[in-house]
Design an enzyme around this catalytic site. Structure first.
Site, PDB file in Angstrom:
ATOM      1  N   GLY A  49       0.729  -1.222  -0.018  1.00 21.27           N
ATOM      2  CA  GLY A  49       0.048  -0.002  -0.013  1.00 21.27           C
ATOM      3  C   GLY A  49       0.730   1.268   0.085  1.00 21.27           C
ATOM      4  O   GLY A  49       0.189   2.325  -0.493  1.00 21.27           O
ATOM      5  N   GLU A 105       4.179   4.337   5.510  1.00 18.67           N
ATOM      6  CA  GLU A 105       2.966   3.533   5.255  1.00 18.67           C
ATOM      7  C   GLU A 105       1.899   4.142   4.689  1.00 18.67           C
ATOM      8  O   GLU A 105       1.894   5.571   4.778  1.00 18.67           O
ATOM      9  CB  GLU A 105       2.775   3.254   6.900  1.00 18.67           C
ATOM     10  CG  GLU A 105       1.358   2.430   7.319  1.00 18.67           C
ATOM     11  CD  GLU A 105       1.280   1.014   6.806  1.00 18.67           C
ATOM     12  OE1 GLU A 105       1.628   0.993   5.266  1.00 18.67           O
ATOM     13  OE2 GLU A 105       1.090   0.247   7.408  1.00 18.67           O
ATOM     14  N   ASP A 106       1.068   3.581   4.076  1.00 20.77           N
ATOM     15  CA  ASP A 106      -0.211   4.094   3.583  1.00 20.77           C
ATOM     16  C   ASP A 106      -1.048   4.565   4.521  1.00 20.77           C
ATOM     17  O   ASP A 106      -1.510   5.806   4.388  1.00 20.77           O
ATOM     18  CB  ASP A 106      -0.829   3.137   2.431  1.00 20.77           C
ATOM     19  CG  ASP A 106      -1.343   1.867   3.290  1.00 20.77           C
ATOM     20  OD1 ASP A 106      -1.009   1.464   4.433  1.00 20.77           O
ATOM     21  OD2 ASP A 106      -1.842   1.008   2.448  1.00 20.77           O
ATOM     22  N   LYS A 137      -6.030   7.121  10.362  1.00 21.59           N
ATOM     23  CA  LYS A 137      -7.634   6.754  10.466  1.00 21.59           C
ATOM     24  C   LYS A 137      -7.760   6.854  11.746  1.00 21.59           C
ATOM     25  O   LYS A 137      -7.539   5.769  12.410  1.00 21.59           O
ATOM     26  CB  LYS A 137      -7.897   5.841   9.743  1.00 21.59           C
ATOM     27  CG  LYS A 137      -9.545   5.823   9.606  1.00 21.59           C
ATOM     28  CD  LYS A 137      -9.637   4.850   8.383  1.00 21.59           C
ATOM     29  CE  LYS A 137      -9.705   3.237   8.481  1.00 21.59           C
ATOM     30  NZ  LYS A 137     -10.331   2.610   7.185  1.00 21.59           N
ATOM     31  N   PHE A 158     -13.834   3.356   4.596  1.00 20.24           N
ATOM     32  CA  PHE A 158     -12.570   2.440   4.099  1.00 20.24           C
ATOM     33  C   PHE A 158     -12.213   3.143   2.529  1.00 20.24           C
ATOM     34  O   PHE A 158     -13.172   3.168   1.835  1.00 20.24           O
ATOM     35  CB  PHE A 158     -13.166   1.120   3.750  1.00 20.24           C
ATOM     36  CG  PHE A 158     -11.969   0.306   3.558  1.00 20.24           C
ATOM     37  CD1 PHE A 158     -11.468  -0.524   4.525  1.00 20.24           C
ATOM     38  CD2 PHE A 158     -11.900  -0.076   2.014  1.00 20.24           C
ATOM     39  CE1 PHE A 158     -10.340  -1.334   4.153  1.00 20.24           C
ATOM     40  CE2 PHE A 158     -10.777  -1.111   1.840  1.00 20.24           C
ATOM     41  CZ  PHE A 158      -9.836  -1.547   2.681  1.00 20.24           C
TER      42      PHE A 158
HETATM   43  P1  IMP Z   1      -3.706  -1.713  11.146  1.00 20.93           P
HETATM   44  O1  IMP Z   1      -3.062  -2.603  11.540  1.00 20.93           O
HETATM   45  O2  IMP Z   1      -5.383  -1.840  11.733  1.00 20.93           O
HETATM   46  O3  IMP Z   1      -3.393  -0.180  11.778  1.00 20.93           O
HETATM   47  O4  IMP Z   1      -4.171  -1.594   9.504  1.00 20.93           O
HETATM   48  C1  IMP Z   1      -3.191  -1.151   8.599  1.00 20.93           C
HETATM   49  C2  IMP Z   1      -3.411  -1.912   7.436  1.00 20.93           C
HETATM   50  O5  IMP Z   1      -4.756  -2.113   6.944  1.00 20.93           O
HETATM   51  C3  IMP Z   1      -3.202  -0.774   6.322  1.00 20.93           C
HETATM   52  O6  IMP Z   1      -1.589  -0.710   6.136  1.00 20.93           O
HETATM   53  C4  IMP Z   1      -3.876  -1.203   5.139  1.00 20.93           C
HETATM   54  O7  IMP Z   1      -3.284  -2.178   4.512  1.00 20.93           O
HETATM   55  C5  IMP Z   1      -5.160  -1.682   5.801  1.00 20.93           C
HETATM   56  N1  IMP Z   1      -6.294  -0.858   5.992  1.00 20.93           N
HETATM   57  C6  IMP Z   1      -6.758  -0.152   6.813  1.00 20.93           C
HETATM   58  N2  IMP Z   1      -7.432   0.708   6.825  1.00 20.93           N
HETATM   59  C7  IMP Z   1      -7.579   0.794   5.169  1.00 20.93           C
HETATM   60  C8  IMP Z   1      -8.399   1.493   4.388  1.00 20.93           C
HETATM   61  O8  IMP Z   1      -9.424   2.467   4.384  1.00 20.93           O
HETATM   62  N3  IMP Z   1      -8.304   1.307   3.026  1.00 20.93           N
HETATM   63  C9  IMP Z   1      -7.245   0.392   2.545  1.00 20.93           C
HETATM   64  N4  IMP Z   1      -6.633  -0.560   3.474  1.00 20.93           N
HETATM   65  C10 IMP Z   1      -6.787  -0.209   4.819  1.00 20.93           C
HETATM   66 MG    MG Z   2      -0.301  -0.718   4.532  1.00 22.28          MG
END
Ligand code: IMP
Ligand code: MG
Length: 182
Positions: A49, A105-106, A137, A158
């Site tokens: 991402g 990171e994205d 987010k 999302f």
């Molecule tokens: P976390 O571990 O919940 O912080 O999630 C991180 C990963 O979940 C990110 O690196 C994304 O790959 C994915 N992710 C979380 N929210 C989104 C979104 O809104 N769109 C696309 N990917 C997401």
């Molecule tokens: Mg990611």
């Protein structure tokens, strides 16, 4: 294919335009240059991402002593909701001991993915460790993650495009859109 891949998308609603993203990436690059100057720095792209953000960001940095590396992390679920169990599916190749490291990171959502990576890199005794994320987010944050450079703060939704996917789709869209399910 996961269930998520079979969910129907009703609409992609514009959230950030390519112009807004480009302007914000330039601002972040200035802030990052202000921190590191010409100090040796390892920028680590979180695949997949982070690829578009990383590629635009590193080309905006003026630091001549920049090294690039790549990591890929997997969580056990493949749907659009992150799970808590994170593993490396590809580690970086550079030894970061004693080096300044910037993770790129994205999006930070629950915080589990970045907590894992920050913990792993901290144990390798980087000289400094910072995190840049295009989108921070808030909606589902479970773990406290210190974001040093955030492009946009998004409350909920999302999103896809500019590297972000929904079941591997939409990564190549130049702007960012919210997925509205059917
Ligand atoms: P976390 O571990 O919940 O912080 O999630 C991180 C990963 O979940 C990110 O690196 C994304 O790959 C994915 N992710 C979380 N929210 C989104 C979104 O809104 N769109 C696309 N990917 C997401
Ligand atoms: Mg990611």
């Amino acid at each position: 294919m996961s269930d998520a891949a079979e969910l129907k998308v009703k609409e992609l609603k514009p959230v950030y335009t390519p112009g807004q993203i480009a302007a914000r990436v330039r601002e972040l690059a200035r802030a990052i240059d202000a921190v590191y100057g010409q100090e040796p720095l390892v920028a680590v792209c979180v695949l997949k991402g982070g690829i578009m953000f990383f590629s635009d960001l590193v080309r905006s940095l003026k630091n001549p002593n920049l090294e690039l590396d790549f990591v890929r992390l997997s969580s056990y679920n493949t749907d659009s909701f992150s799970s808590n169990h994170v593993i490396f599916s590809k580690d970086i190749e550079i030894d970061i001991h004693g080096k300044h490291v910037l993770i790129v990171e994205d999006i930070v959502d629950s915080g589990h993915t970045m907590s894992f990576l920050l913990g792993q890199f901290r144990a390798r005794k980087a000289r400094s460790l910072r995190l840049a994320t295009l989108v921070d987010k808030g909606e589902r944050r479970e773990l406290d993650v210190n974001v040093d450079f955030a492009g946009f703060r998004l409350e909920r939704g999302f999103i896809v495009g500019y590297g972000l996917d929904y079941a591997e789709k939409y990564r190549t869209l130049p702007g960012i859109f919210e997925v509205i399910p059917a």
